[in-house]
Design an enzyme around this catalytic site. Structure first.
Site, PDB file in Angstrom:
ATOM      1  N   SER A 143      60.928 -17.041   5.659  1.00 41.31           N
ATOM      2  CA  SER A 143      61.708 -18.223   6.053  1.00 41.31           C
ATOM      3  C   SER A 143      62.313 -18.876   4.815  1.00 41.31           C
ATOM      4  O   SER A 143      61.588 -19.322   3.919  1.00 41.31           O
ATOM      5  CB  SER A 143      60.808 -19.227   6.763  1.00 41.31           C
ATOM      6  OG  SER A 143      61.459 -20.484   6.794  1.00 41.31           O
ATOM      7  N   HIS A 185      64.266 -15.286   8.268  1.00 35.82           N
ATOM      8  CA  HIS A 185      64.079 -16.369   9.236  1.00 35.82           C
ATOM      9  C   HIS A 185      64.852 -17.606   8.775  1.00 35.82           C
ATOM     10  O   HIS A 185      64.687 -18.068   7.635  1.00 35.82           O
ATOM     11  CB  HIS A 185      62.577 -16.659   9.345  1.00 35.82           C
ATOM     12  CG  HIS A 185      62.195 -17.581  10.446  1.00 35.82           C
ATOM     13  ND1 HIS A 185      62.071 -17.178  11.765  1.00 35.82           N
ATOM     14  CD2 HIS A 185      61.885 -18.901  10.436  1.00 35.82           C
ATOM     15  CE1 HIS A 185      61.691 -18.204  12.510  1.00 35.82           C
ATOM     16  NE2 HIS A 185      61.583 -19.279  11.721  1.00 35.82           N
ATOM     17  N   ASP A 227      65.565 -21.454   9.635  1.00 35.89           N
ATOM     18  CA  ASP A 227      65.074 -22.613  10.384  1.00 35.89           C
ATOM     19  C   ASP A 227      66.127 -23.710  10.428  1.00 35.89           C
ATOM     20  O   ASP A 227      66.393 -24.365   9.418  1.00 35.89           O
ATOM     21  CB  ASP A 227      63.816 -23.171   9.699  1.00 35.89           C
ATOM     22  CG  ASP A 227      62.592 -22.318   9.962  1.00 35.89           C
ATOM     23  OD1 ASP A 227      62.318 -22.013  11.139  1.00 35.89           O
ATOM     24  OD2 ASP A 227      61.904 -21.954   8.978  1.00 35.89           O
ATOM     25  N   MET A 252      67.071 -27.327  11.693  1.00 40.47           N
ATOM     26  CA  MET A 252      66.407 -28.561  12.159  1.00 40.47           C
ATOM     27  C   MET A 252      67.417 -29.705  12.187  1.00 40.47           C
ATOM     28  O   MET A 252      68.231 -29.828  11.266  1.00 40.47           O
ATOM     29  CB  MET A 252      65.264 -28.925  11.206  1.00 40.47           C
ATOM     30  CG  MET A 252      64.242 -27.825  11.020  1.00 40.47           C
ATOM     31  SD  MET A 252      62.856 -28.403  10.017  1.00 40.47           S
ATOM     32  CE  MET A 252      61.952 -26.861   9.799  1.00 40.47           C
ATOM     33  N   HIS A 259      65.987 -19.695  14.145  1.00 40.71           N
ATOM     34  CA  HIS A 259      65.051 -20.513  14.926  1.00 40.71           C
ATOM     35  C   HIS A 259      65.643 -21.916  15.042  1.00 40.71           C
ATOM     36  O   HIS A 259      65.654 -22.668  14.069  1.00 40.71           O
ATOM     37  CB  HIS A 259      63.706 -20.516  14.175  1.00 40.71           C
ATOM     38  CG  HIS A 259      62.638 -21.332  14.816  1.00 40.71           C
ATOM     39  ND1 HIS A 259      61.458 -21.640  14.165  1.00 40.71           N
ATOM     40  CD2 HIS A 259      62.536 -21.893  16.052  1.00 40.71           C
ATOM     41  CE1 HIS A 259      60.694 -22.353  14.957  1.00 40.71           C
ATOM     42  NE2 HIS A 259      61.323 -22.532  16.104  1.00 40.71           N
ATOM     43  N   MET A 311      65.486 -25.519  15.960  1.00 35.93           N
ATOM     44  CA  MET A 311      64.614 -26.646  16.286  1.00 35.93           C
ATOM     45  C   MET A 311      65.519 -27.863  16.441  1.00 35.93           C
ATOM     46  O   MET A 311      65.527 -28.775  15.605  1.00 35.93           O
ATOM     47  CB  MET A 311      63.563 -26.831  15.184  1.00 35.93           C
ATOM     48  CG  MET A 311      62.457 -25.800  15.259  1.00 35.93           C
ATOM     49  SD  MET A 311      61.529 -25.650  13.734  1.00 35.93           S
ATOM     50  CE  MET A 311      62.629 -24.570  12.827  1.00 35.93           C
ATOM     51  N   MET A 367      54.628 -21.047  17.755  1.00 36.32           N
ATOM     52  CA  MET A 367      54.499 -21.940  16.597  1.00 36.32           C
ATOM     53  C   MET A 367      53.014 -22.147  16.333  1.00 36.32           C
ATOM     54  O   MET A 367      52.284 -22.623  17.209  1.00 36.32           O
ATOM     55  CB  MET A 367      55.160 -23.307  16.872  1.00 36.32           C
ATOM     56  CG  MET A 367      56.679 -23.330  16.834  1.00 36.32           C
ATOM     57  SD  MET A 367      57.428 -22.757  15.295  1.00 36.32           S
ATOM     58  CE  MET A 367      56.616 -23.744  14.065  1.00 36.32           C
ATOM     59  N   ASP A 426      54.715 -18.290  13.605  1.00 35.49           N
ATOM     60  CA  ASP A 426      55.467 -19.071  12.624  1.00 35.49           C
ATOM     61  C   ASP A 426      54.672 -20.306  12.216  1.00 35.49           C
ATOM     62  O   ASP A 426      54.448 -21.199  13.030  1.00 35.49           O
ATOM     63  CB  ASP A 426      56.807 -19.472  13.269  1.00 35.49           C
ATOM     64  CG  ASP A 426      57.751 -20.157  12.309  1.00 35.49           C
ATOM     65  OD1 ASP A 426      57.425 -20.286  11.114  1.00 35.49           O
ATOM     66  OD2 ASP A 426      58.838 -20.578  12.769  1.00 35.49           O
TER      67      ASP A 426
HETATM   68  C1  DX5 Z   1      58.226 -24.754  10.438  1.00 39.24           C
HETATM   69  C2  DX5 Z   1      59.192 -23.604  10.407  1.00 39.24           C
HETATM   70  C3  DX5 Z   1      58.670 -22.430   9.691  1.00 39.24           C
HETATM   71  C4  DX5 Z   1      58.323 -22.639   8.244  1.00 39.24           C
HETATM   72  C5  DX5 Z   1      57.048 -21.897   7.987  1.00 39.24           C
HETATM   73  O1  DX5 Z   1      58.687 -25.724  11.302  1.00 39.24           O
HETATM   74  O2  DX5 Z   1      59.594 -23.198  11.698  1.00 39.24           O
HETATM   75  O3  DX5 Z   1      59.514 -21.290   9.854  1.00 39.24           O
HETATM   76  O4  DX5 Z   1      59.298 -22.198   7.359  1.00 39.24           O
HETATM   77  O5  DX5 Z   1      56.613 -22.230   6.729  1.00 39.24           O
HETATM   78  P1  DX5 Z   1      55.204 -21.763   6.121  1.00 39.24           P
HETATM   79  O6  DX5 Z   1      55.209 -20.267   6.147  1.00 39.24           O
HETATM   80  O7  DX5 Z   1      55.219 -22.328   4.744  1.00 39.24           O
HETATM   81  O8  DX5 Z   1      54.148 -22.344   6.997  1.00 39.24           O
HETATM   82 ZN    ZN Z   2      60.698 -21.173  12.040  1.00 42.03          ZN
END
Ligand code: DX5
Ligand code: ZN
Length: 226
Positions: A11, A36, A38, A40, A69, A71, A140, A178
């Protein structure tokens, strides 16, 4: 699926954004097959990252699978934009829209694979009606929003439940985990039935990223055989 090697999906949330092109290219020098991304929005989760323009600009930096992903609230408003930015998989949070089924259909009709994600407090039964149409289920294993958190153990029971349903119903989805995925947790994740391991801080914090990914795959393989 248990006999195929673990897919590692680093990620970029934990990458150095000042050198993002190099960070993304570095993933390609390892055995990781996916990247990955993310997204947000500061509403669905208490953090803001990047949008489709950022992904579009990164697309030429890597041929790997772009595992996006979302969010964000009401992701249906942005599916087309993200599909056009070059995402291969678009995963939405089951809690982020009333119209999960319709949004998954939109993702498919825009030419991408469709995934559904659930936060730690959402049970598997909430997504059971749409499991026949998804390519990926993302569990998650922390509350979404930030990297570097500790895996919440009970979430792995949902991974096992999803693996069981897949076998019973002959569904074709991959199971991804994740949050808090690292060398200490990967064996449990794999033993529960995960096919994909998203990892942010563990990958970008590793001294040797190539060795790190190899070790993750080896540990997952060992856990599935034992
Ligand atoms: C968290 C994200 C993850 C995040 C995971 O909300 O969706 O993808 O990057 O990070 P680590 O591997 O550091 O827990
Ligand atoms: Zn993620």
């Amino acid at each position: 699926m248990e006999d195929t090697p673990l897919i590692v999906s680093p990620s970029i949330l934990s990458a150095d954004f000042a050198h993002i092109a190099e960070e993304v290219s570095s993933i390609g020098t390892t055995a990781a097959k996916w990247i990955h991304l993310d997204v947000m929005d500061g509403n669905f989760v208490p953090n803001i990252t990047f949008g489709s323009k950022f992904i579009k600009d990164l697309r030429p930096c890597s041929p790997l699978v772009f595992d996006t992903h979302l969010m964000i609230d009401r992701p249906e408003r942005y599916v087309e934009q993200f599909a056009q930015s070059g995402c291969d998989i678009i995963t939405i949070q089951a809690e982020s829209t009333i119209h999960v089924h319709r949004t998954l259909q939109m993702i498919h009709s825009n030419g991408c694979k469709a995934g559904v994600a659930i936060v730690p407090s959402t049970p598997v039964c909430m997504i059971e009606p749409i499991l026949d149409m998804v390519d990926l289920v993302l569990v998650m294993t922390v509350n979404p929003g930030f990297g570097g958190q500790k895996l919440i153990p009970h979430t792995l029971e949902k991974v096992s439940e999803l693996a069981h349903i897949r076998q019973e119903e002959e569904y074709g989805y991959l199971i991804s985990v994740d949050g808090g995925v690292n060398l200490s947790t990967v064996a449990d994740i794999a033993a529960a039935g995960s096919d994909v391991a998203v990892c942010g801080s563990a990958f970008f914090g590793a001294d040797d990223r190539l060795a790190f990914v190899d070790k993750m795959i080896r540990l997952a393989d060992g856990a599935c055989r034992s």
